[in-house]
Design a protein around this motif. Structure first.
Motif, short mmCIF file in Angstrom:
data_model
loop_
_atom_site.label_atom_id
_atom_site.label_comp_id
_atom_site.label_asym_id
_atom_site.label_seq_id
_atom_site.Cartn_x
_atom_site.Cartn_y
_atom_site.Cartn_z
N ASP A 1 -10.31 45.02 -2.12
CA ASP A 1 -10.62 45.23 -3.54
C ASP A 1 -11.42 46.50 -3.78
O ASP A 1 -11.64 46.90 -4.94
CB ASP A 1 -11.40 44.04 -4.08
CG ASP A 1 -10.63 42.73 -3.97
OD1 ASP A 1 -9.41 42.75 -4.21
OD2 ASP A 1 -11.25 41.70 -3.62
N ALA A 2 -11.90 47.12 -2.70
CA ALA A 2 -12.74 48.33 -2.79
C ALA A 2 -13.94 48.11 -3.70
O ALA A 2 -14.22 48.93 -4.59
CB ALA A 2 -11.91 49.51 -3.26
N ALA B 1 -19.36 45.70 -8.08
CA ALA B 1 -19.67 47.12 -8.23
C ALA B 1 -18.88 47.92 -7.22
O ALA B 1 -18.61 47.45 -6.11
CB ALA B 1 -21.16 47.37 -8.03
N SER B 2 -18.54 49.13 -7.59
CA SER B 2 -17.83 50.02 -6.67
C SER B 2 -18.78 50.65 -5.67
O SER B 2 -18.36 50.99 -4.55
CB SER B 2 -17.11 51.12 -7.46
OG SER B 2 -16.20 50.57 -8.39
N GLU C 1 -4.15 53.89 -1.06
CA GLU C 1 -4.07 53.02 0.09
C GLU C 1 -4.59 51.63 -0.24
O GLU C 1 -4.09 50.62 0.26
CB GLU C 1 -4.88 53.63 1.24
CG GLU C 1 -4.27 54.94 1.77
CD GLU C 1 -5.20 55.64 2.73
OE1 GLU C 1 -6.32 55.13 2.96
OE2 GLU C 1 -4.83 56.71 3.25
N VAL C 2 -5.63 51.56 -1.09
CA VAL C 2 -6.13 50.27 -1.52
C VAL C 2 -5.09 49.56 -2.39
O VAL C 2 -4.84 48.35 -2.25
CB VAL C 2 -7.46 50.44 -2.32
CG1 VAL C 2 -7.90 49.12 -2.92
CG2 VAL C 2 -8.52 51.03 -1.42
N ALA C 3 -4.45 50.32 -3.29
CA ALA C 3 -3.43 49.72 -4.15
C ALA C 3 -2.25 49.20 -3.32
O ALA C 3 -1.70 48.12 -3.59
CB ALA C 3 -2.91 50.77 -5.14
N ARG C 4 -1.88 49.95 -2.27
CA ARG C 4 -0.78 49.51 -1.41
C ARG C 4 -1.16 48.22 -0.66
O ARG C 4 -0.37 47.30 -0.54
CB ARG C 4 -0.43 50.61 -0.40
CG ARG C 4 0.85 50.35 0.39
CD ARG C 4 1.11 51.47 1.37
NE ARG C 4 1.17 52.77 0.69
CZ ARG C 4 0.40 53.79 0.99
NH1 ARG C 4 -0.53 53.69 1.92
NH2 ARG C 4 0.53 54.93 0.34
#
Length: 487
Positions: free
Chosen positions: A113-114, A131-132, A482-485
């Motif tokens: 989820d980063a 939080a990011s 890369e997170v979305a993938r």
């Protein structure tokens, strides 16, 4: 209820308020919140309320570089510092982002989820925030518990015992025999502040500390304010005072015998000729522990008056009426103040996890004095040990903002210092021999022997490097796509 911010700051003291200001001005558009466990901003300066509480650094370096310190006193009272912090937060609308009564207990990072998921306890129940980026500005000591050694016979003592960290207005020392155990900054502050009201106050020290007197005001700062705009006068005074502090630190490291002779000689000149020099002669070199400052020599003046005295000895046991010492001497006491130090903690006592793995803080290596090997999008603000806290804190906050901007520009979702950390021999995070540091050497992160895995105690070199730092050095990055993938 769960809500999300770009940056979550923990702590609303000097570090947290400074971090918020830098975010607002350097990373505009980023959403943020500040979680503060107490009911008011101020951190250390809201917590400590013992008599005479004051800064142990000059305010031109302890204050924010963006808000000039205009008070006449360079060594300031706790109330003035607290008001300064509140005013800064209000003027910049930072106080609108503070959530009081939120004690952070757990922070869990998810690479999928980063983001961080942060749990906090409140009077109304648990709260969860994502939080990011997580930025800890809560310092490195336990606000709930100070350090008090095990004293034999303490239960037999019929007087009152209080730790300065938990001083309350109802502590009565009027006309009483008072013993202050300790020789650090708290003890040398308490004694001249209490002496005018006590029957007598004794500083009981196991070993002496280096103590030096400085003027409470700064005449050069006052002169500069008269002839220059406030901001320029503040910056010049800040540079001057930082140069003096760091210059003497470097001198002490290179020429410890000469520095020791200078400090001890200077202190002895402020006391009667028959004053026993053993009370002023530490067994360590200058700056192996922090140097204690007494404004206008108030401690020395109190000792000369006879209202206070120093005893260098070890405690054998407490009795009903006071303290028996190993030398055979007995100290009468109605009130004992245990100025015996702080309880240092790592990461604000927050349980930190990365992708389900619990982080042992001692197994991590500090990166550029603020981030840690293998922990993504995470920073911990730790100030200098040889100079004002804020000098390093502000550099750290500026670096964090530049790092966040760098991630946005490059399309990075998150980054972490190399999980392998430093190679070669490890060293403690804090370079002091003080008891409060040595007691927790096994829980604090470590540092390596070369950049970027070291903490350098030099503001001038750090400030030079900070703006020219390679933001990719020893970092492992993951891009947004890369997170979305992975998702």
């Amino acid at each position: 209820m769960t809500d999300h911010v770009d940056v979550l700051i923990v702590g609303a003291g000097l570090s947290g308020i400074g971090a918020a200001y830098r975010l607002q001005t350097m990373s505009k558009g980023k959403t943020y919140a500040i979680l503060e466990s107490r009911a008011a901003a101020g951190g250390t300066w809201d917590l400590f309320r013992y008599p005479g509480i004051r800064s142990d650094s000059d305010m031109y370096t302890l204050s924010f570089p963006f808000k000039p310190w205009t008070h006449a006193n360079a060594i300031a009272d706790g109330e003035d510092i607290r008001r300064y912090i509140h005013d800064t937060a209000h003027e910049n609308k930072i106080d609108q982002h503070i959530r009081f009564g939120h004690r952070v207990t757990r922070a869990s990072w998810s690479s999928d989820d980063a983001q961080w998921t942060v749990d906090a306890s409140t009077d109304d129940g648990p709260v969860t925030i994502t939080a990011s980026f997580l930025y800890l500005c809560s310092g490195y000591y336990n606000y709930d518990q100070g350090y008090t050694p095990e004293f034999p016979g303490l239960e037999d003592f019929e007087g009152e015992v209080v730790h300065p960290q938990f001083w309350t207005d109802d502590v009565d020392y009027e006309g009483k025999e008072v013993v202050v155990i300790g020789s650090g900054a708290t003890a040398v502050t308490l004694i001249p502040s209490m002496a005018g009201s006590t029957k007598h106050v004794t500083m009981l020290q196991r070993s002496p500390t280096y103590i030096t007197a400085l003027p409470q005001g700064d005449p050069i700062a006052g002169f500069l304010r008269k002839i220059l705009p406030g901001g320029i006068a503040h910056r010049l005074t800040r540079i001057k005072n930082a140069a003096i502090a760091i210059g003497f630190y470097v001198f002490s490291q290179r020429f410890p015998q000469q520095a020791s002779k200078f400090l001890i000689g200077r202190a002895r000149k402020s006391l009667p000729a028959d004053f026993d020099p053993k009370h002023l002669t530490p067994t360590y070199n200058p700056w192996d522990q922090r140097l204690c400052i007494v404004p206008n020599g108030d401690l020395f003046r109190t000792l000369r008056s006879g209202k206070a005295s120093i005893v260098t000895d070890r405690i054998a046991r407490f009795t009903k009426t006071g303290i028996d010492l190993e030398s055979g001497e007995h100290l009468d006491a109605d009130l004992v103040v245990t100025a015996t130090g702080l309880q240092v903690v790592a990461f604000g006592q927050i349980a930190v996890e990365v992708d389900g793995r619990k982080i042992d803080s001692h197994e991590t290596y500090v990166y550029k004095g603020m981030m840690f090997s293998g922990i993504p999008n995470f920073a911990w603000c730790v100030g200098y040990t040889n100079a004002s806290w804020t000098l390093r804190a502000d550099l750290t906050s500026q670096y964090v903002c530049r790092l966040i901007n760098h991630m946005d520009a490059r399309g990075y979702a998150f980054g972490m210092p190399d999980p392998a950390g430093a190679s070669g021999d490890a060293a403690p995070l804090l370079n002091l021999q003080s008891g409060y540091v040595q007691r927790v050497a096994g829980i604090l992160p470590q540092q390596g022997s070369s950049s970027p895995w070291t903490i350098r105690q030099n503001w001038f070199l750090d400030a030079w490097d900070n703006r020219r730092a390679d933001l990719d050095e020893a970092m492992v990055w993951t891009r947004q796509r890369e997170v979305a993938r992975a998702g």
